[in-house]
Write a protein that holds these residues in place. Sequence first.
Motif, PDB file in Angstrom:
ATOM      1  N   GLN A 169       0.846  -1.210   0.000  1.00 34.78           N
ATOM      2  CA  GLN A 169       0.000   0.000   0.000  1.00 34.78           C
ATOM      3  C   GLN A 169       0.878   1.256   0.000  1.00 34.78           C
ATOM      4  N   ALA A 170       1.903   1.246   0.858  1.00 32.84           N
ATOM      5  CA  ALA A 170       2.777   2.422   1.008  1.00 32.84           C
ATOM      6  C   ALA A 170       3.480   2.750  -0.312  1.00 32.84           C
ATOM      7  N   LEU A 171       3.863   1.684  -1.052  1.00 33.80           N
ATOM      8  CA  LEU A 171       4.540   1.917  -2.339  1.00 33.80           C
ATOM      9  C   LEU A 171       3.640   2.681  -3.306  1.00 33.80           C
ATOM     10  N   GLY A 172       2.314   2.528  -3.159  1.00 31.40           N
ATOM     11  CA  GLY A 172       1.367   3.282  -3.985  1.00 31.40           C
ATOM     12  C   GLY A 172       1.446   4.783  -3.735  1.00 31.40           C
ATOM     13  N   TRP A 173       1.927   5.166  -2.541  1.00 25.14           N
ATOM     14  CA  TRP A 173       2.059   6.590  -2.212  1.00 25.14           C
ATOM     15  C   TRP A 173       3.328   7.215  -2.800  1.00 25.14           C
ATOM     16  N   LEU A 174       4.270   6.381  -3.243  1.00 23.14           N
ATOM     17  CA  LEU A 174       5.529   6.923  -3.775  1.00 23.14           C
ATOM     18  C   LEU A 174       5.283   7.875  -4.939  1.00 23.14           C
TER      19      LEU A 174
END
Length: 693
Positions: A169-174
């Motif tokens: 999920q966090a990688l989607g915020w990159l």
Amino acid sequence: MLSVSAKPVPITELKGVGTALALKLERLGLETIQDLLLHLPLRYQDRTRVLPIGSLRPGDEGVIVGHIAASDITYGRRKALMCRVQDGTGSITLRFFHFSAAQKNSLAQGKRIRCFGEARPGPASLEMVHPEYKVIADEGSVRVDDALTPVYPLTEGLTQGRIRGLVEQALGWLDKGIVEDLLPDNLRQQWQLPELTESIRYLHQPPVAADQEQMLEGKHPAQQRLAFEELLAHHLSLLKIRQKVQEQGAPLLKATGKLSLPFIASLPFELTQAQRRVAREVARDMTLPVPMLRLVQGDVGSGKTVVAALAAIQALENGAQAAVMAPTEILAEQHYNNFSAWLEPLGVSVAWLAGKVKGKQRARELERIANGEAQLAVGTHALFQEEVRFHNLAVVVVDEQHRFGVHQRLSLREKGCNGEQTPHQLIMTATPIPRTLTMSAYADLDCSIIDELPPGRTPVNTVVIADGRRDEVIARVRSACSEGRQAYWVCTLIEESEALQCQAAEVTAESLRETLPELRIGLVHGRLKAAEKAQIMASFKAAELDLLVATTVIEVGVDVPNASLMIIENPERLGLAQLHQLRGRVGRGSVESFCVLMYHAPLSQQGRERLAVMRESTDGFRIAEKDLELRGPGEVLGTRQTGMMQFRIADLQRDAHLLPRVKRAAADIEQAPALMDALIRRWLGQGEAYARV
């Protein structure tokens, strides 16, 4: 210039992260999505291909697919469900200690199964214990992952599956620019560093073709990119300490020669070239209006105390006060005796302040320091105490710096000239610090090295011997003492208990008194009162004792030139730097000296390596490098720096080659305070607290 505006996004913004999960993540230091993106895998699993069962070797980890040939419950020491899986190339046993009836039924004979686990030797053949598995319904192709699977550091109540889902999920915020690349473009191009977001994505989801060996060693360019930035942040945080210390300014102290010239003339020896060079560096620092922050390293016996005396004298020549602080009463008292003998003939009044100075004597010393009657104060950490007021303190000398915390050293600033100026600070250590650690752990200090021993000092011969030959060692002590020499016998214990260490020393002393009745044997350990300890040490120094049995309390500050033999029991239990310090207690005169390392067999491989280094080298810096290699930075520096040395990604030994670049980059970034603060905040977060002075 880059903006440094990327705001921290709370980890609770991720789907499924409520209060309970947020608290678990906080235990790992993960409070923001940015923190999570920098929470890198420890290692990787390869689930991108199916391995033939026949190719597996013990320790191999991977995906296998096969049919269950047999499924039974066994009742040995523990009940277990055992499934025999075959794929045409070989077979393996799956062992489950915890299983339900439904699980047993699903793993029935004839079912096709895909498993992931580690192959281990079993009683009859290779086994996988509690592998991850899935029963496959058809004979079609088996789906495998298209990237290596990361394995993350965890805490209680968190699973790999959960944290992998959160990272995904966090990688989607990159792509939303949540992590800003703080390194200036020209710097990245100069060192050919990949972009930050590209590195983060690669390390969380490495492609199948990734060089796993390179990644496991931490040498992949993506890892090196992050290690570089983390080392840079630590370096900048130390430079920030330096900036804060130097903001207040310091007294200008000119070297007049009024006291220093008669002092040097009164010494019964010539200063070495190295002592003169370092003394000049120190003297120059004190003529500047910013506080000196200098670390002086010198091997045991290189003459650091004379350099410290010259620094103190420069303050006295300007009508100001100096303070000399040591970590133990033994060392502090030795400094007091040396400085009194050197300076009182020159009309300098020296005060003495330690834990054992009590009552009226203490009140008198405090008054002398406060009214300026005492120009030089020598003591232990008692000098830090709030009740100690200086008249006009201009120079502080701290011996064996690694024994004190950064905050303790910096608290002396408040005791400077009327609290308006910071005293100059000279930090001394006889524990050589590897260059790698000097560049990273002491970046707030300028560094001088006294790299020359005074003439007449003889190198110590080191002998490594098993304790089965104890009788020979005792005979050697008898022989040395009968020739008028003195010896140390150092007892070490692996137990942390000081009481047990002292007990061992007492038993050893009693045993040696029985075996060597003709010798005068003293005993010193940490549980003796300071006055008793000082009395025994004085008797040994005055040659009223032949043999001194001691715990490691004699590591620093004991100077008895007539002592030419040291026995260290169980040296394998001590760090190399500590062994080197202990060995430095002999070889202080002109006679040939010996250090006998009496180990208890069998020695581990690391134990053999360490003692071999001690036997082969008397170079403290070489020994320190080996100590770093074997024990790591936290151990070598001691607790003083451990908070600082907890790197998330960087490794000081592996990444030592980055440090010269880090130093150069820091010099540029120091000119951009907002960028400097953003880098420190990203990597140290609240850990920056140690740098708040």
